[in-house]
Scaffold this motif. Structure first.
Motif, PDB file in Angstrom:
ATOM      1  N   THR A   7      43.225  38.121  46.005  1.00 46.63           N
ATOM      2  CA  THR A   7      44.242  39.151  45.882  1.00 46.63           C
ATOM      3  C   THR A   7      44.907  39.076  44.510  1.00 46.63           C
ATOM      4  O   THR A   7      45.275  38.002  44.047  1.00 46.63           O
ATOM      5  N   GLY A   8      45.032  40.240  43.873  1.00 48.96           N
ATOM      6  CA  GLY A   8      45.682  40.329  42.567  1.00 48.96           C
ATOM      7  C   GLY A   8      44.741  40.251  41.381  1.00 48.96           C
ATOM      8  O   GLY A   8      45.148  40.553  40.259  1.00 48.96           O
ATOM      9  N   ARG A   9      43.488  39.869  41.587  1.00 53.46           N
ATOM     10  CA  ARG A   9      42.523  39.791  40.480  1.00 53.46           C
ATOM     11  C   ARG A   9      42.087  41.198  40.072  1.00 53.46           C
ATOM     12  O   ARG A   9      41.995  42.112  40.894  1.00 53.46           O
ATOM     13  N   ILE A  10      41.789  41.357  38.794  1.00 54.11           N
ATOM     14  CA  ILE A  10      41.284  42.621  38.275  1.00 54.11           C
ATOM     15  C   ILE A  10      39.763  42.526  38.167  1.00 54.11           C
ATOM     16  O   ILE A  10      39.221  41.554  37.630  1.00 54.11           O
ATOM     17  N   PRO A  61      39.058  49.823  35.915  1.00 54.43           N
ATOM     18  CA  PRO A  61      39.672  48.597  36.420  1.00 54.43           C
ATOM     19  C   PRO A  61      40.208  48.809  37.832  1.00 54.43           C
ATOM     20  O   PRO A  61      40.658  49.903  38.178  1.00 54.43           O
ATOM     21  N   ALA A  62      40.136  47.759  38.625  1.00 52.04           N
ATOM     22  CA  ALA A  62      40.642  47.815  40.002  1.00 52.04           C
ATOM     23  C   ALA A  62      41.299  46.481  40.334  1.00 52.04           C
ATOM     24  O   ALA A  62      40.811  45.426  39.953  1.00 52.04           O
ATOM     25  N   MET A  63      42.408  46.567  41.063  1.00 53.10           N
ATOM     26  CA  MET A  63      43.080  45.349  41.510  1.00 53.10           C
ATOM     27  C   MET A  63      42.700  45.075  42.953  1.00 53.10           C
ATOM     28  O   MET A  63      42.810  45.955  43.811  1.00 53.10           O
ATOM     29  N   VAL A  65      43.238  44.062  46.517  1.00 51.77           N
ATOM     30  CA  VAL A  65      44.428  44.014  47.379  1.00 51.77           C
ATOM     31  C   VAL A  65      44.161  43.277  48.687  1.00 51.77           C
ATOM     32  O   VAL A  65      45.101  42.873  49.362  1.00 51.77           O
ATOM     33  N   ALA A  75      40.468  47.521  47.284  1.00 51.37           N
ATOM     34  CA  ALA A  75      41.058  47.525  45.949  1.00 51.37           C
ATOM     35  C   ALA A  75      41.726  48.852  45.642  1.00 51.37           C
ATOM     36  O   ALA A  75      41.391  49.890  46.220  1.00 51.37           O
ATOM     37  N   GLN A  76      42.661  48.799  44.714  1.00 49.48           N
ATOM     38  CA  GLN A  76      43.273  49.981  44.128  1.00 49.48           C
ATOM     39  C   GLN A  76      42.608  50.184  42.773  1.00 49.48           C
ATOM     40  O   GLN A  76      42.736  49.337  41.882  1.00 49.48           O
ATOM     41  N   TRP A 104      31.758  46.717  42.950  1.00 50.26           N
ATOM     42  CA  TRP A 104      32.606  46.113  41.923  1.00 50.26           C
ATOM     43  C   TRP A 104      31.861  44.964  41.245  1.00 50.26           C
ATOM     44  O   TRP A 104      30.881  44.451  41.769  1.00 50.26           O
TER      45      TRP A 104
END
Length: 109
Positions: A7-10, A61-63, A65, A75-76, A104
């Motif tokens: 969680t939180g990784r790009i 890019p996606a974070m 979640v 992901a967002q 991804w």
């Protein structure tokens, strides 16, 4: 050691045909908004999604979640506009094949 998503990784996400259709279908532009405002057809409190046209194969890019037990991620995806795309249950692209629509991958160093 293989990187594991958390969680939180790009990461980088490649848009699929369906992703691009969903994004472009909900977007509008200034003249269309103005026309609906003048016609009193713009819904009160509506949020306008505005941005450049999305296309299948675009890498964005996606974070991360959420990470599922099977390794898939939710992901967002950060779009080229004022909106994001929420993608769920997405697999990592294999290293040999490069980017795949709807998958991804880790950014290159």
């Amino acid at each position: 050691m293989t990187q594991q998503p958390s969680t939180g990784r790009i990461v980088h996400y490649t848009l699929s045909d369906t992703d691009a259709l969903r994004i472009n279908a909900r977007r509008t532009d200034g003249p269309a908004i103005q026309e609906r405002l003048l016609d009193n057809t713009w819904p009160v409190g509506a949020q306008a999604h505005i941005g450049n046209k999305a296309a299948a194969g675009d890498v964005l890019p996606a974070m991360v979640v959420a990470v599922q037990p099977n390794g898939q991620i939710n992901a967002q995806v950060f779009l080229d506009g004022n909106d994001v795309l929420w993608v769920t249950s997405r697999d990592e692209a294999s290293e040999e094949s490069g980017s795949h629509p709807g998958r991804w991958q880790w950014p290159q160093r």
